[in-house]
Each structure stands twice: as structure tokens, then as C-alpha cells.
Design a protein around this motif. Structure first.
Motif, PDB file in Angstrom:
ATOM      1  N   TYR A 141      -8.763  36.674  31.363  1.00  0.00           N
ATOM      2  CA  TYR A 141      -7.198  36.967  30.951  1.00  0.00           C
ATOM      3  C   TYR A 141      -7.071  38.294  32.345  1.00  0.00           C
ATOM      4  CZ  TYR A 141      -9.077  35.744  26.625  1.00  0.00           C
ATOM      5  OH  TYR A 141      -9.623  35.192  25.764  1.00  0.00           O
ATOM      6  N   THR A 142      -7.979  38.258  32.885  1.00  0.00           N
ATOM      7  CA  THR A 142      -6.919  39.628  33.736  1.00  0.00           C
ATOM      8  C   THR A 142      -5.708  38.726  35.178  1.00  0.00           C
ATOM      9  OG1 THR A 142      -8.356  38.993  35.711  1.00  0.00           O
ATOM     10  CG2 THR A 142      -9.047  40.215  34.666  1.00  0.00           C
ATOM     11  N   SER A 143      -5.515  37.471  34.946  1.00  0.00           N
ATOM     12  CA  SER A 143      -4.486  37.247  35.955  1.00  0.00           C
ATOM     13  C   SER A 143      -3.140  37.306  35.286  1.00  0.00           C
ATOM     14  CB  SER A 143      -4.382  35.807  36.085  1.00  0.00           C
ATOM     15  OG  SER A 143      -4.803  35.098  35.676  1.00  0.00           O
ATOM     16  N   LEU A 144      -3.012  37.528  33.501  1.00  0.00           N
ATOM     17  CA  LEU A 144      -1.964  37.832  33.066  1.00  0.00           C
ATOM     18  C   LEU A 144      -1.239  39.184  32.466  1.00  0.00           C
ATOM     19  CD1 LEU A 144      -3.834  35.645  29.275  1.00  0.00           C
ATOM     20  CD2 LEU A 144      -2.538  35.004  31.485  1.00  0.00           C
ATOM     21  N   GLU A 145      -0.254  39.015  32.179  1.00  0.00           N
ATOM     22  CA  GLU A 145       0.498  39.707  31.793  1.00  0.00           C
ATOM     23  C   GLU A 145       0.525  40.624  30.870  1.00  0.00           C
ATOM     24  OE1 GLU A 145       5.306  40.778  31.548  1.00  0.00           O
ATOM     25  OE2 GLU A 145       4.644  38.837  31.091  1.00  0.00           O
ATOM     26  N   PHE A 146       0.640  42.088  31.313  1.00  0.00           N
ATOM     27  CA  PHE A 146       0.493  43.141  29.981  1.00  0.00           C
ATOM     28  C   PHE A 146       0.710  43.178  28.723  1.00  0.00           C
ATOM     29  CE2 PHE A 146       1.786  46.859  28.503  1.00  0.00           C
ATOM     30  CZ  PHE A 146      -0.097  47.007  27.665  1.00  0.00           C
ATOM     31  N   THR A 147       0.192  43.352  27.492  1.00  0.00           N
ATOM     32  CA  THR A 147       0.861  43.148  25.954  1.00  0.00           C
ATOM     33  C   THR A 147       0.410  44.150  25.474  1.00  0.00           C
ATOM     34  OG1 THR A 147       1.332  40.536  26.697  1.00  0.00           O
ATOM     35  CG2 THR A 147       1.364  41.591  24.129  1.00  0.00           C
ATOM     36  N   PHE A 185       1.514  49.662  30.679  1.00  0.00           N
ATOM     37  CA  PHE A 185      -0.265  49.489  31.616  1.00  0.00           C
ATOM     38  C   PHE A 185      -0.715  50.702  31.953  1.00  0.00           C
ATOM     39  CE2 PHE A 185      -2.984  49.017  34.886  1.00  0.00           C
ATOM     40  CZ  PHE A 185      -4.595  48.434  33.723  1.00  0.00           C
ATOM     41  N   ASP A 207      -9.524  43.920  28.035  1.00  0.00           N
ATOM     42  CA  ASP A 207      -9.224  42.499  27.884  1.00  0.00           C
ATOM     43  C   ASP A 207      -7.475  41.771  27.406  1.00  0.00           C
ATOM     44  OD1 ASP A 207     -10.339  41.600  26.783  1.00  0.00           O
ATOM     45  OD2 ASP A 207     -11.665  40.901  27.576  1.00  0.00           O
ATOM     46  N   ARG A 259      -4.363  41.078  27.816  1.00  0.00           N
ATOM     47  CA  ARG A 259      -4.133  40.880  28.829  1.00  0.00           C
ATOM     48  C   ARG A 259      -4.328  38.910  27.984  1.00  0.00           C
ATOM     49  NH1 ARG A 259      -1.911  42.489  33.263  1.00  0.00           N
ATOM     50  NH2 ARG A 259      -3.024  44.577  34.040  1.00  0.00           N
ATOM     51  N   ARG A 260      -4.293  39.401  27.201  1.00  0.00           N
ATOM     52  CA  ARG A 260      -4.179  38.165  26.007  1.00  0.00           C
ATOM     53  C   ARG A 260      -2.941  37.318  26.262  1.00  0.00           C
ATOM     54  NH1 ARG A 260      -9.401  37.668  22.765  1.00  0.00           N
ATOM     55  NH2 ARG A 260     -11.024  39.407  23.713  1.00  0.00           N
TER      56      ARG A 260
END
Length: 330
Positions: free
Chosen positions: A235-241, A299, A310, A313-314
Motif C-alpha cells: 500500500y505504500t504507493s497509494l494516496e493518503f486517506t 499525513f 498502511d 494508504r488503502r
């Protein structure tokens, strides 16, 4: 329970209405103070565990940080939340079946009108424990069983034996069937880590056998990083939510310490203590308000463990984490 009370109707709100309430406060208004009480609660009977699983931080607890929840505290919590909480998750960081009063805890919550869910590794689930759990009023039991064959399972679940644990689960399913019990619903959760055999035949035979024995559901999932305490690249490449947990849940550790999320493994974020406060008070108290504000601010404003988790970043849709929806559903 008074079936015509306001509390009853709040507790029995349909899924879509509760979802709208949470999303209005979380997504639309971005409120630090919410106009409702928590919908979900995790209560930890113990943080002791009999295994040292490779992906679990439990093995790093010192002996003086381990303990069992007193039944008195459990009763206090249940009596306070019984009119507005829909269900409880009677597990967190440890193996709940180690608690000598676990069946009594389940029965107490059940008689107060709560649905009770339990997650266990199944390793000490002998016949006596199985019968007590089935008779207690437990609504759902989830077995954490990571693997389809002995070599991979025992490499992950250090201290457990594949066939012995599987025999325990098989016996539980058999007792449930023989007694004609509708509950608890039975679930098995498998994390497909690198050590897990992905041989199609081994996997299909394992699943088919469980189906024949009456398992209600099999869940295959990815591991999570426990607020950064386990190193994964997922998940590290996904946008912060922003995480939804502060808007709908609380977690009570064995000693009464209350936190916002079951992924905060070492209880870094402390919102209050159930020995001294009610969960309703804690849910909108200044520490929770501060956490909600930080979560919505982005973030850069987060502290550990949220910043490394993580879960923020899901996958999401319209700024709503898809994985969070299942925790709100009935």
C-alpha cells in the motif's frame, strides 16, 4: 432491555443510516465532535498469546506489560454500552481463549443483547472449551490459520502444530453440527504470506474439506503492518486517506486503557481509561477530538503509529477507505 427506548432504536439503526451518520461527520463535515456514540468496540480479554507468529508484534511485549481483564471491568463496560453498541469484538492483541472466564464474558454480553465476535488461533481449543463457547451465545468465531499445509503454517505460526490446530477446528465444527447449533457462524482467515504454499491442488483440497465440514466462510487476505510495527511494502504507493476508525470505534485493552484503533498494537494513542470513564465520554473527549483533527489535516500532521500505518494508504472511493465499510456493516 426496553424495546421502545431511544437507545434501542439507535442500536438497531439499519446499516445505511449508520453509514450515513459516520460519513456525514467524517467526510462531509469533518467533525471533531460527533453527534453519536461509537458503533463498534474491541474488548481485549488478554494480550497474552501462546504463539510467536512471524508477522505479529505480540512477541515483543515485556512480561510486566501482559495481563488479563478483570471480570468486574468487563461487566462495567458491557452495562454502559449495551443500549447503543451493536456488537463487540472480544479480541485484540492476544489469544482470548487463554482467559479463564471467556465463556462467562461471552454469556454476560449475550444476555445484555449484544452480538459477540471472537478471533482465535484455535491452538488450545479442546473439546471442553469448544462446547463452552458454543453454549455461551457466541455469534461468530473466526479462526486465524495461515497456511494450507504443515510446513508453511508452522513456519509462520511458531509454537503451533498444523494438524493439531486443524483437528481442533474440525472438532469444533463437528460439535456444532452434532448439537444442531445455528451459532456461532464459523469463519477461517488466511493470510497468504511468502511461506504459504500456493500449490493449486493443495489449496483447493484444503478449502473443499472445510466446506464439507460446515465452515461458513473463508477469507483470504493481505497482512497489515500494525501501525508500522511490522515492515511491509504493501500500500505504500497509494494516496493518503484519513482513517475512519476515530469516527466509529474504540478499543479497550485488558487494563482498561482505551485507544481508537486495533492497529495501534502497543497502545501508543491513549484516549482515556474505562476504569474511570465511560466509552461514551471518551469517544468525544479532547484526545479523540485532537486525533480527528490531525487525521483530517493530512499525513504531515499525524504522529506514530498513524503516520506509518498502511490503513491510511488503502484503496478508497470518494475519499472513503473501502476496507473501513465492513467494520460499520451489521
Amino acid at each position: 432491555m426496553k424495546k421502545h427506548s431511544i437507545q434501542y432504536h439507535v442500536k438497531r439503526m439499519p446499516y445505511y443510516y449508520r453509514l450515513m451518520q459516520i460519513m456525514w461527520s467524517y467526510h462531509c463535515k469533518r467533525q471533531a465532535v460527533v453527534p453519536y456514540r461509537p458503533y463498534r468496540v474491541w474488548i481485549e480479554p488478554t494480550n497474552r498469546c501462546n504463539l510467536k507468529c512471524v508477522m505479529c508484534p505480540n512477541q515483543y511485549f515485556s512480561e510486566d506489560a501482559l495481563g488479563f481483564m478483570e471480570f468486574r471491568l468487563f461487566q462495567k463496560i458491557i452495562d454502559e454500552i449495551k443500549d447503543y453498541i451493536y456488537d463487540i469484538n472480544l479480541h485484540h492483541r492476544g489469544e482470548s481463549t487463554l482467559h479463564p472466564q471467556l465463556p462467562e464474558m461471552i454469556r454476560y454480553a449475550h444476555t445484555r443483547g449484544l452480538l459477540v465476535k471472537l478471533h482465535t488461533n484455535g491452538t488450545i481449543l479442546n473439546e471442553k472449551k469448544a462446547r463452552l463457547l458454543i453454549e455461551s451465545g457466541l455469534d461468530l468465531i473466526s479462526f486465524s490459520f495461515d497456511g494450507y499445509e504443515a510446513k508453511g503454517y508452522e513456519k509462520i505460526r511458531q509454537g503451533a502444530r498444523f494438524q493439531g490446530t486443524l483437528d481442533n477446528i474440525h472438532r469444533f465444527l463437528l460439535i456444532k453440527r452434532q448439537t444442531g447449533a445455528d451459532k456461532p457462524k464459523t469463519v477461517m482467515e488466511i493470510m497468504e504470506l511468502d511461506s504459504v504454499s500456493m500449490d493449486p491442488k493443495v489449496k483447493s483440497d484444503f478449502i473443499a474439506d472445510l466446506d464439507n465440514r460446515g465452515l461458513d466462510r473463508l477469507i483470504i487476505k493481505k497482512p497489515h503492518n500494525w501501525g508500522g510495527n511490522v515492515h511491509l511494502n504493501t500500500y505504500t504507493s497509494l494516496e493518503f486517506t484519513p482513517c475512519t476508525f476515530p469516527w466509529h470505534a474504540v478499543v479497550v485493552s485488558w487494563d482498561g486503557t482505551v485507544g481508537p484503533c486495533p492497529h495501534d498494537f502497543f497502545g501508543t494513542i491513549q484516549l482515556g481509561n474505562a476504569n474511570e470513564q465511560t466509552l461514551q465520554e471518551i469517544f468525544n473527549a479532547p484526545p479523540m477530538q485532537s486525533l480527528r483533527n490531525k487525521m483530517q489535516s493530512g499525513f504531515e500532521c499525524l504522529e506514530l503509529p498513524c503516520r506509518e500505518c498502511d490503513s491510511v494508504r488503502r484503496k478508497q472511493a470518494c475519499r472513503i477507505p473501502l476496507a473501513s465499510l465492513k467494520y460499520i456493516k451489521e
